[in-house]
Design a protein around this motif. Sequence first.
Motif, PDB file in Angstrom:
ATOM      1  N   ARG A 182     -26.007   5.728 -11.912  1.00  0.00           N
ATOM      2  CA  ARG A 182     -25.817   7.107 -11.439  1.00  0.00           C
ATOM      3  C   ARG A 182     -24.525   7.252 -10.640  1.00  0.00           C
ATOM      4  NH1 ARG A 182     -29.377   7.125 -14.421  1.00  0.00           N
ATOM      5  NH2 ARG A 182     -31.375   8.222 -14.360  1.00  0.00           N
ATOM      6  N   LEU A 183     -24.122   6.208  -9.947  1.00  0.00           N
ATOM      7  CA  LEU A 183     -22.896   6.245  -9.145  1.00  0.00           C
ATOM      8  C   LEU A 183     -22.043   5.035  -9.465  1.00  0.00           C
ATOM      9  CD1 LEU A 183     -22.482   7.017  -5.371  1.00  0.00           C
ATOM     10  CD2 LEU A 183     -21.476   4.945  -6.325  1.00  0.00           C
ATOM     11  N   LEU A 184     -20.768   5.275  -9.751  1.00  0.00           N
ATOM     12  CA  LEU A 184     -19.814   4.196  -9.976  1.00  0.00           C
ATOM     13  C   LEU A 184     -18.546   4.486  -9.188  1.00  0.00           C
ATOM     14  CD1 LEU A 184     -18.875   1.608 -11.465  1.00  0.00           C
ATOM     15  CD2 LEU A 184     -17.916   3.108 -13.217  1.00  0.00           C
ATOM     16  N   GLU A 185     -18.161   3.545  -8.344  1.00  0.00           N
ATOM     17  CA  GLU A 185     -16.919   3.664  -7.587  1.00  0.00           C
ATOM     18  C   GLU A 185     -16.071   2.419  -7.813  1.00  0.00           C
ATOM     19  OE1 GLU A 185     -15.135   4.058  -3.021  1.00  0.00           O
ATOM     20  OE2 GLU A 185     -17.295   4.290  -3.386  1.00  0.00           O
ATOM     21  N   VAL A 186     -14.869   2.614  -8.303  1.00  0.00           N
ATOM     22  CA  VAL A 186     -13.898   1.534  -8.446  1.00  0.00           C
ATOM     23  C   VAL A 186     -12.819   1.783  -7.399  1.00  0.00           C
ATOM     24  CG1 VAL A 186     -12.348   0.281  -9.967  1.00  0.00           C
ATOM     25  CG2 VAL A 186     -14.393   1.385 -10.911  1.00  0.00           C
ATOM     26  N   ALA A 187     -12.858   1.014  -6.318  1.00  0.00           N
ATOM     27  CA  ALA A 187     -11.939   1.213  -5.203  1.00  0.00           C
ATOM     28  C   ALA A 187     -10.676   0.384  -5.399  1.00  0.00           C
ATOM     29  CB  ALA A 187     -12.626   0.849  -3.889  1.00  0.00           C
ATOM     30  N   LYS A 188      -9.766   0.517  -4.452  1.00  0.00           N
ATOM     31  CA  LYS A 188      -8.554  -0.288  -4.484  1.00  0.00           C
ATOM     32  C   LYS A 188      -8.931  -1.761  -4.422  1.00  0.00           C
ATOM     33  CE  LYS A 188      -4.180  -1.052  -2.062  1.00  0.00           C
ATOM     34  NZ  LYS A 188      -3.333  -0.647  -0.921  1.00  0.00           N
ATOM     35  N   PHE A 189      -8.385  -2.546  -5.358  1.00  0.00           N
ATOM     36  CA  PHE A 189      -8.753  -3.951  -5.440  1.00  0.00           C
ATOM     37  C   PHE A 189      -8.299  -4.721  -4.204  1.00  0.00           C
ATOM     38  CE2 PHE A 189      -8.670  -3.899 -10.371  1.00  0.00           C
ATOM     39  CZ  PHE A 189      -9.916  -3.316 -10.366  1.00  0.00           C
ATOM     40  N   THR A 190      -9.188  -5.575  -3.719  1.00  0.00           N
ATOM     41  CA  THR A 190      -8.862  -6.422  -2.572  1.00  0.00           C
ATOM     42  C   THR A 190      -8.330  -7.782  -2.998  1.00  0.00           C
ATOM     43  OG1 THR A 190     -11.158  -7.194  -2.472  1.00  0.00           O
ATOM     44  CG2 THR A 190     -10.572  -5.289  -1.119  1.00  0.00           C
ATOM     45  N   ASP A 191      -8.517  -8.151  -4.255  1.00  0.00           N
ATOM     46  CA  ASP A 191      -8.028  -9.456  -4.709  1.00  0.00           C
ATOM     47  C   ASP A 191      -6.630  -9.313  -5.317  1.00  0.00           C
ATOM     48  OD1 ASP A 191      -8.846  -8.012  -6.869  1.00  0.00           O
ATOM     49  OD2 ASP A 191      -9.888  -9.652  -7.866  1.00  0.00           O
ATOM     50  N   LYS A 192      -5.901 -10.398  -5.353  1.00  0.00           N
ATOM     51  CA  LYS A 192      -4.520 -10.412  -5.856  1.00  0.00           C
ATOM     52  C   LYS A 192      -4.461 -11.171  -7.178  1.00  0.00           C
ATOM     53  CE  LYS A 192      -3.109  -8.325  -2.115  1.00  0.00           C
ATOM     54  NZ  LYS A 192      -2.634  -6.926  -2.149  1.00  0.00           N
ATOM     55  N   LYS A 193      -5.119 -10.637  -8.179  1.00  0.00           N
ATOM     56  CA  LYS A 193      -5.142 -11.268  -9.488  1.00  0.00           C
ATOM     57  C   LYS A 193      -3.993 -10.737 -10.347  1.00  0.00           C
ATOM     58  CE  LYS A 193      -8.943 -13.718  -8.948  1.00  0.00           C
ATOM     59  NZ  LYS A 193     -10.172 -13.377  -9.674  1.00  0.00           N
TER      60      LYS A 193
END
Length: 347
Positions: free
Chosen positions: A85-96
């Motif tokens: 019902r809810l999907l949030e893709v935030a600013k990535f914290t990893d440096k891949k």
Amino acid sequence: MVLTRSASRAAKCIFKWLPNEILHLVATELAPTDLAVLCRASRLLKNIASPLLYYSVELSTSSSLISFARSICQSVDASLPNSARLLEVAKFTDKKPPISPRIVKEINDALCRLIRLEVLILLQRSIDYTYLLEHGQFPQLVVFQYLVPSHALPALTSFLNRHKNITDLGFISPDSLKFSTPLSLPNLQSFMGSFAFLSTLDLTDVSLTHLTLLLYPPDIAVSHAVLVNLHEMKMLSTVEVMGMHANERAILHVIAGHLPHVQELVFHHFTSTSSPISPNESVNIAASLETLGELRSIDFGGVGGNVIEDRHMVAQWSAACKSLTSVILDERQWDFKENDWVVSWNL
């Protein structure tokens, strides 16, 4: 949903005889990490925990996004994508390293399967969601926030035209962008974005209640023309202003001239060293507040000043705006209690 199991009620394991409804209630109290453990414990617990685990998903690393997409695409349970019902893709914290086009396509395919989404927040600029915008169909979508690249505007227009049920819309962009054609979202109640984006929305039959303005220097010049369309919106009670410059509070004069029914004003500062409000600015603010007869709260955040100066400004503003009962200034909240202004908290 009642799940069947062949185990006897006489079995010693508590999960073998507790009603599924009880197990579901217990699972609803667990954190996502605990739900993930349950999914690996048994088939029964997986059937109970999986829908809850996928109901609300917040991803902040590239690896978690890729894993989530693959779990959706590879799941043997066809109903699993319908749990989201809810999907949030935030600013990535990893440096891949950058995600390859093949995996980006896989991610878009997976997200398109979440057809019962109600909230979709995409704030990761390294992922190209053009395919999702062109093909995604989410009939129950009411909240949509997106970090907009310039190349995605045509696909975004198509996406919004297919999702008229949206009530909460937010656009963040590194530049001041605008749509080439007007957009109609008749159910819109809350908007976050620049004046340029706001200018391309058809606000004829819209009843906005919450407006968050992202200030870009070119936008200020057209602010009068845009806000005049909101003049009659009596339901618009909260206005927030976000800008990169310490003088973004100058927009208060424009807001006061066009949004007389506002009850709450909030000014966010993106810089840690915002300049204090000068005596002349305080006088100008008071003049603007005179036209806001329903304003109850104003928040200037932390702009640098001392308690004595702040008390004088708060008194000056409340004299101009009789309805004012709360002021946040220099990370102190002033409340009007028993005919006097007192500090309720001090960060």
